[in-house]
Design a protein around this motif. Structure first.
Motif, PDB file in Angstrom:
ATOM      1  N   MET A   1      33.652  63.696  23.634  1.00 46.90           N
ATOM      2  CA  MET A   1      33.538  62.247  23.461  1.00 46.90           C
ATOM      3  C   MET A   1      34.853  61.546  23.823  1.00 46.90           C
ATOM      4  O   MET A   1      34.843  60.511  24.486  1.00 46.90           O
ATOM      5  CB  MET A   1      33.131  61.912  22.021  1.00 46.90           C
ATOM      6  CG  MET A   1      31.753  62.418  21.606  1.00 46.90           C
ATOM      7  SD  MET A   1      30.395  61.602  22.464  1.00 46.90           S
ATOM      8  CE  MET A   1      30.509  59.954  21.782  1.00 46.90           C
ATOM      9  N   ILE A   2      35.975  62.120  23.412  1.00 47.91           N
ATOM     10  CA  ILE A   2      37.278  61.532  23.739  1.00 47.91           C
ATOM     11  C   ILE A   2      37.510  61.569  25.239  1.00 47.91           C
ATOM     12  O   ILE A   2      37.949  60.580  25.837  1.00 47.91           O
ATOM     13  CB  ILE A   2      38.414  62.262  22.985  1.00 47.91           C
ATOM     14  CG1 ILE A   2      38.333  61.965  21.485  1.00 47.91           C
ATOM     15  CG2 ILE A   2      39.777  61.856  23.540  1.00 47.91           C
ATOM     16  CD1 ILE A   2      39.264  62.803  20.632  1.00 47.91           C
ATOM     17  N   THR A   3      37.222  62.701  25.862  1.00 48.27           N
ATOM     18  CA  THR A   3      37.427  62.838  27.308  1.00 48.27           C
ATOM     19  C   THR A   3      36.573  61.840  28.081  1.00 48.27           C
ATOM     20  O   THR A   3      37.021  61.252  29.059  1.00 48.27           O
ATOM     21  CB  THR A   3      37.088  64.279  27.763  1.00 48.27           C
ATOM     22  OG1 THR A   3      37.950  65.182  27.080  1.00 48.27           O
ATOM     23  CG2 THR A   3      37.259  64.440  29.253  1.00 48.27           C
ATOM     24  N   THR A   4      35.346  61.634  27.646  1.00 47.52           N
ATOM     25  CA  THR A   4      34.415  60.771  28.371  1.00 47.52           C
ATOM     26  C   THR A   4      34.617  59.288  28.083  1.00 47.52           C
ATOM     27  O   THR A   4      34.627  58.474  29.008  1.00 47.52           O
ATOM     28  CB  THR A   4      32.961  61.171  28.047  1.00 47.52           C
ATOM     29  OG1 THR A   4      32.787  62.550  28.374  1.00 47.52           O
ATOM     30  CG2 THR A   4      31.970  60.330  28.833  1.00 47.52           C
ATOM     31  N   PHE A   5      34.788  58.920  26.834  1.00 47.02           N
ATOM     32  CA  PHE A   5      34.812  57.505  26.466  1.00 47.02           C
ATOM     33  C   PHE A   5      36.194  56.991  26.050  1.00 47.02           C
ATOM     34  O   PHE A   5      36.382  55.785  25.946  1.00 47.02           O
ATOM     35  CB  PHE A   5      33.802  57.227  25.352  1.00 47.02           C
ATOM     36  CG  PHE A   5      32.400  57.615  25.734  1.00 47.02           C
ATOM     37  CD1 PHE A   5      31.748  56.987  26.783  1.00 47.02           C
ATOM     38  CD2 PHE A   5      31.742  58.626  25.062  1.00 47.02           C
ATOM     39  CE1 PHE A   5      30.465  57.349  27.153  1.00 47.02           C
ATOM     40  CE2 PHE A   5      30.449  58.999  25.422  1.00 47.02           C
ATOM     41  CZ  PHE A   5      29.809  58.362  26.469  1.00 47.02           C
ATOM     42  N   GLY A   6      37.116  57.896  25.785  1.00 46.32           N
ATOM     43  CA  GLY A   6      38.463  57.498  25.413  1.00 46.32           C
ATOM     44  C   GLY A   6      38.638  57.335  23.911  1.00 46.32           C
ATOM     45  O   GLY A   6      37.723  56.917  23.204  1.00 46.32           O
TER      46      GLY A   6
END
Length: 138
Positions: free
Chosen positions: A9-14
């Motif tokens: 989720m962090i990698t994709t949406f920040g």
């Protein structure tokens, strides 16, 4: 096995977006409990669509399923969003894809045992070969 993780989720949406949608106590960090609840809820929804077609739990998570899980998780984190909102549109697209998968119109690339399948009878290209013959003789 979870279909997506906090790191996905962090990698994709920040991280800033995840802080915004999970930090209900204004601590300035991602609230793992809120995020995990959304991930679990998304996975449960996905399983409803998959259970008639694949044995659950899956032995591996195909990339397409990871992407579906992230978009559905994001939708649950955002709460009430207008149907025209990009998050709601992505959710609608992913549930449409899940519907196609459940009907057998699309595939996760897994066999009936939930194992990744490999393509057979594929086209192979090799430099310097001409398997179709010499065109000058036609």
């Amino acid at each position: 096995m979870m279909y997506c993780t906090k790191n996905d989720m962090i990698t994709t949406f920040g991280e800033p977006e995840l802080i915004q949608v999970t930090d209900r106590a204004n601590t300035g960090v991602i609230d793992d409990a809120v995020l995990n609840t959304a991930i679990t809820t998304a996975q449960a929804e996905i399983n409803i669509w998959l259970e008639g077609r694949y044995p659950l739990p899956l032995s591996s998570v195909p990339e397409v399923l990871r992407r579906i899980a992230m978009d559905i998780t994001r939708y649950y984190l955002c709460g009430d969003v207008n149907n025209d909102h990009p998050v709601a549109r992505r959710y609608a697209e992913q549930t449409k894809l899940l519907r196609s998968i459940s009907r057998g119109q699309a595939s996760l690339g897994l066999d009936s045992a939930g194992v990744k399948t490999t393509a057979v009878d594929t086209v192979q290209i090799s430099q310097g070969r001409n398997d179709f013959g010499d065109r000058s003789r036609w």
